[in-house]
Enzyme design. Sequence first.
Site, PDB file in Angstrom:
ATOM      1  N   LEU A  18       0.827  -1.211   0.000  1.00 25.12           N
ATOM      2  CA  LEU A  18       0.000   0.000   0.000  1.00 25.12           C
ATOM      3  C   LEU A  18       0.859   1.257   0.000  1.00 25.12           C
ATOM      4  CD1 LEU A  18      -2.868   1.247   0.232  1.00 25.12           C
ATOM      5  CD2 LEU A  18      -2.562   1.161   2.720  1.00 25.12           C
ATOM      6  N   ASP A  63      13.159   3.532  10.266  1.00 24.37           N
ATOM      7  CA  ASP A  63      12.564   2.450  11.044  1.00 24.37           C
ATOM      8  C   ASP A  63      11.740   3.106  12.144  1.00 24.37           C
ATOM      9  OD1 ASP A  63      11.891   0.373  12.719  1.00 24.37           O
ATOM     10  OD2 ASP A  63      13.921  -0.426  12.908  1.00 24.37           O
ATOM     11  N   ASN A  90       1.890   4.895   7.358  1.00 25.95           N
ATOM     12  CA  ASN A  90       1.429   3.667   6.718  1.00 25.95           C
ATOM     13  C   ASN A  90       2.042   2.408   7.321  1.00 25.95           C
ATOM     14  OD1 ASN A  90       0.511   1.897   4.320  1.00 25.95           O
ATOM     15  ND2 ASN A  90       2.744   1.780   4.185  1.00 25.95           N
ATOM     16  N   TYR A 169      -4.151  -6.283  16.913  1.00 23.84           N
ATOM     17  CA  TYR A 169      -4.232  -5.412  15.736  1.00 23.84           C
ATOM     18  C   TYR A 169      -5.425  -4.469  15.848  1.00 23.84           C
ATOM     19  CZ  TYR A 169      -4.580  -4.000  10.827  1.00 23.84           C
ATOM     20  OH  TYR A 169      -4.655  -3.266   9.667  1.00 23.84           O
ATOM     21  N   LYS A 173      -5.285  -0.262  16.129  1.00 17.53           N
ATOM     22  CA  LYS A 173      -5.908   0.656  15.172  1.00 17.53           C
ATOM     23  C   LYS A 173      -6.952   1.537  15.852  1.00 17.53           C
ATOM     24  CE  LYS A 173      -3.566  -0.480  11.527  1.00 17.53           C
ATOM     25  NZ  LYS A 173      -2.578   0.459  10.942  1.00 17.53           N
ATOM     26  N   THR A 204      -1.903  -7.261  -0.090  1.00 20.28           N
ATOM     27  CA  THR A 204      -0.515  -7.036   0.323  1.00 20.28           C
ATOM     28  C   THR A 204      -0.065  -8.214   1.160  1.00 20.28           C
ATOM     29  OG1 THR A 204      -1.008  -5.939   2.421  1.00 20.28           O
ATOM     30  CG2 THR A 204      -1.010  -4.557   0.447  1.00 20.28           C
TER      31      THR A 204
END
Length: 250
Positions: A18, A63, A90, A169, A173, A204
């Site tokens: 992405l 990084d 991203n 995860y 988010k 991806t």
Amino acid sequence: MTTTTTKLALITGGNRGLGLATAHLLGAAGATVLIGARDERSGHDAVVELRERGILAIAVPLDVDSPASVEAAVARVDREFGRLDILVNNAGILPEATTADATTPLDLDLFRRTFQTNLFGAVAVTQAFLPLLERSRAGRIVNVSSTMGSLADQTDPASPYYDLVVPAYQASKAALNGLTIALAKNLAAGTTKVNSVCPGWVQTDLGGPDNRAAAPTTALAAAEVVVAAALLDEAGPSGSFFDAAGPVAW
């Protein structure tokens, strides 16, 4: 210092997937793209690909998990350009998709690893680059989030993602979305806008080796919503969460 009249955009994790697709679209729109990549070789390869298509691209070793790397990256951008117009946070990981023993929602190590990149990395990069963004006439921060970070979506049995449980995860988010709201409030008096976007389920490597075959959305198609947030005009929103179809519930 290099003087450029084009928009200057930094994309973390910009060397593939992405991030690279976003670089292609922003470059095609006339921006100079800085490819933030943890691996210097892959960053260089991405720049070669972009330049072959006529896009002005520069590799910036970055990084997001390393304070020294972030400090070096911001010093370089400051020295060479003196400002930043667009920051796309991203870089992200989803270790729950590729960890065989991720069988419990209370795996503290997975939470630490995921938050380190998905939230703390975004905070570190944003904090470091914010002074350069505030030198822009129209700074834009885009936090690449996910509908899976929506608490409303997670509690809606009608959601196609309702049965998908990847708590580290999802929590990372949701926290990133909280950062978006707080930043938008703090920056409301200036010209810098910050928004969260959901690119959808993208082809991806993020979700593991089977993801490319299962995901319905190409990286280039998914990148369109990221670019839309990056290129918002003065009338555009700040502190919002949206995908290609429109607003996403928090």
